[in-house]
Design a protein around this motif. Structure first.
Motif, PDB file in Angstrom:
ATOM      1  N   GLN A   1      -5.832   6.712  -9.119  1.00 30.35           N
ATOM      2  CA  GLN A   1      -6.828   6.141  -9.760  1.00 30.35           C
ATOM      3  C   GLN A   1      -6.206   5.016 -10.715  1.00 30.35           C
ATOM      4  O   GLN A   1      -5.229   5.423 -11.178  1.00 30.35           O
ATOM      5  CB  GLN A   1      -7.689   7.364 -10.554  1.00 30.35           C
ATOM      6  N   LEU A   2      -7.131   3.994 -11.058  1.00 31.05           N
ATOM      7  CA  LEU A   2      -6.856   3.000 -11.901  1.00 31.05           C
ATOM      8  C   LEU A   2      -7.734   2.573 -12.623  1.00 31.05           C
ATOM      9  O   LEU A   2      -8.824   2.609 -12.440  1.00 31.05           O
ATOM     10  CB  LEU A   2      -6.164   1.893 -10.932  1.00 31.05           C
ATOM     11  N   GLN A   3      -7.266   2.535 -14.047  1.00 33.89           N
ATOM     12  CA  GLN A   3      -8.269   2.241 -15.068  1.00 33.89           C
ATOM     13  C   GLN A   3      -7.753   1.188 -16.108  1.00 33.89           C
ATOM     14  O   GLN A   3      -6.689   1.114 -16.598  1.00 33.89           O
ATOM     15  CB  GLN A   3      -8.262   3.191 -16.069  1.00 33.89           C
TER      16      GLN A   3
ATOM     17  N   ALA B   1      -2.496   4.258 -14.546  1.00 31.09           N
ATOM     18  CA  ALA B   1      -2.662   5.025 -13.174  1.00 31.09           C
ATOM     19  C   ALA B   1      -2.483   6.487 -13.243  1.00 31.09           C
ATOM     20  O   ALA B   1      -1.866   7.090 -14.060  1.00 31.09           O
ATOM     21  CB  ALA B   1      -1.541   4.403 -12.167  1.00 31.09           C
ATOM     22  N   SER B   2      -3.205   7.106 -12.342  1.00 31.04           N
ATOM     23  CA  SER B   2      -3.056   8.560 -12.111  1.00 31.04           C
ATOM     24  C   SER B   2      -3.233   8.942 -10.787  1.00 31.04           C
ATOM     25  O   SER B   2      -3.608   8.138  -9.822  1.00 31.04           O
ATOM     26  CB  SER B   2      -4.192   9.160 -13.031  1.00 31.04           C
ATOM     27  N   GLY B   3      -3.025  10.278 -10.595  1.00 32.00           N
ATOM     28  CA  GLY B   3      -2.883  10.760  -9.094  1.00 32.00           C
ATOM     29  C   GLY B   3      -1.286  10.324  -8.585  1.00 32.00           C
ATOM     30  O   GLY B   3      -0.478  10.335  -9.375  1.00 32.00           O
ATOM     31  N   ARG B   4      -1.471  10.428  -7.285  1.00 32.25           N
ATOM     32  CA  ARG B   4      -0.239  10.267  -6.546  1.00 32.25           C
ATOM     33  C   ARG B   4       0.340   8.838  -6.552  1.00 32.25           C
ATOM     34  O   ARG B   4       0.132   8.137  -5.661  1.00 32.25           O
ATOM     35  CB  ARG B   4      -0.486  10.703  -5.074  1.00 32.25           C
TER      36      ARG B   4
ATOM     37  N   TYR C   1      -8.584  -7.444 -12.105  1.00 32.39           N
ATOM     38  CA  TYR C   1      -8.522  -5.807 -11.112  1.00 32.39           C
ATOM     39  C   TYR C   1      -6.901  -5.593 -11.295  1.00 32.39           C
ATOM     40  O   TYR C   1      -6.244  -6.497 -10.955  1.00 32.39           O
ATOM     41  CB  TYR C   1      -8.908  -6.006 -10.272  1.00 32.39           C
ATOM     42  N   CYS C   2      -6.734  -4.328 -11.745  1.00 24.73           N
ATOM     43  CA  CYS C   2      -5.458  -3.623 -11.209  1.00 24.73           C
ATOM     44  C   CYS C   2      -5.403  -3.176  -9.765  1.00 24.73           C
ATOM     45  O   CYS C   2      -6.470  -2.798  -9.386  1.00 24.73           O
ATOM     46  CB  CYS C   2      -4.886  -2.877 -12.262  1.00 24.73           C
TER      47      CYS C   2
ATOM     48  N   TYR D   1      -3.738  -4.564  -0.762  1.00 20.24           N
ATOM     49  CA  TYR D   1      -3.548  -3.395  -1.813  1.00 20.24           C
ATOM     50  C   TYR D   1      -4.533  -2.603  -1.252  1.00 20.24           C
ATOM     51  O   TYR D   1      -5.727  -2.491  -1.035  1.00 20.24           O
ATOM     52  CB  TYR D   1      -3.853  -4.207  -2.903  1.00 20.24           C
ATOM     53  N   ASP D   2      -4.097  -0.973  -1.536  1.00 14.88           N
ATOM     54  CA  ASP D   2      -4.906   0.269  -1.152  1.00 14.88           C
ATOM     55  C   ASP D   2      -5.941   0.577  -2.158  1.00 14.88           C
ATOM     56  O   ASP D   2      -6.772   1.095  -2.002  1.00 14.88           O
ATOM     57  CB  ASP D   2      -3.962   1.220  -0.629  1.00 14.88           C
ATOM     58  N   TYR D   3      -5.384   0.530  -3.353  1.00 18.92           N
ATOM     59  CA  TYR D   3      -6.159   1.015  -4.389  1.00 18.92           C
ATOM     60  C   TYR D   3      -6.575   0.214  -5.408  1.00 18.92           C
ATOM     61  O   TYR D   3      -5.854  -0.862  -5.879  1.00 18.92           O
ATOM     62  CB  TYR D   3      -5.455   2.327  -5.147  1.00 18.92           C
ATOM     63  N   TRP D   4      -7.822   0.248  -6.165  1.00 19.42           N
ATOM     64  CA  TRP D   4      -8.328  -0.626  -7.207  1.00 19.42           C
ATOM     65  C   TRP D   4      -8.847   0.138  -8.209  1.00 19.42           C
ATOM     66  O   TRP D   4      -9.504   0.989  -7.946  1.00 19.42           O
ATOM     67  CB  TRP D   4      -9.087  -1.557  -6.412  1.00 19.42           C
ATOM     68  N   GLY D   5      -8.478  -0.814  -9.463  1.00 17.90           N
ATOM     69  CA  GLY D   5      -9.351  -0.224 -10.642  1.00 17.90           C
ATOM     70  C   GLY D   5     -10.749  -0.801 -10.948  1.00 17.90           C
ATOM     71  O   GLY D   5     -11.203  -1.482  -9.870  1.00 17.90           O
TER      72      GLY D   5
END
Length: 123
Positions: free
Chosen positions: A2-4, A23-26, A93-94, A110-114
């Motif tokens: 997760q990204l904030q 960033a949080s999570g794995r 966006y990060c 990129y796999d994950y986005w804030g």
């Protein structure tokens, strides 16, 4: 993952802003972390990214004005933006690329986005 993202706002041309992304999570040290931006009516474009080796890459439009940095232990990513121009106005966006590849310039790498943070530069 997760990204904030935070730190956006309204600034006059020539001014500075500092964006942050928590960033949080794995999250893992080898993940590439980067910033993209999207202006109204335009495609999302690459801004800057950093690998765990501290290798960085910047879009030509921001070289010399923006600096990306990362604190692996704190799982944070920052973007120091100086000498801002009106054309820097966008939602920023990060993002995380979880592959062990060279830094990619395309959003699809990129796999994950804030959620994005708005940066508005007034003239």
């Amino acid at each position: 993952v997760q990204l904030q993202a935070s730190g956006g706002g309204l600034v006059q041309a020539g001014g500075s802003l500092r964006l942050s992304c928590a960033a949080s999570g794995r999250t893992y040290s080898w993940h590439i972390m980067g910033w993209f931006r999207q202006a109204p009516g335009k495609e999302r474009e690459f801004v800057a990214a950093v690998k765990w080796t501290n290798t960085t890459r910047y879009a030509d439009s921001v070289k010399g004005r923006f600096t990306i940095s990362r604190d692996i232990a704190k799982k944070t990513l920052s973007l120091q933006m100086n000498s801002l121009k009106k054309e820097d106005t966008a939602v920023y966006y990060c993002a995380v690329d979880s592959s062990r590849t060279p830094i990619g310039l395309r959003a699809r790498s990129y796999d994950y986005w804030g959620q994005g943070t708005q940066v508005t530069v007034s003239s």
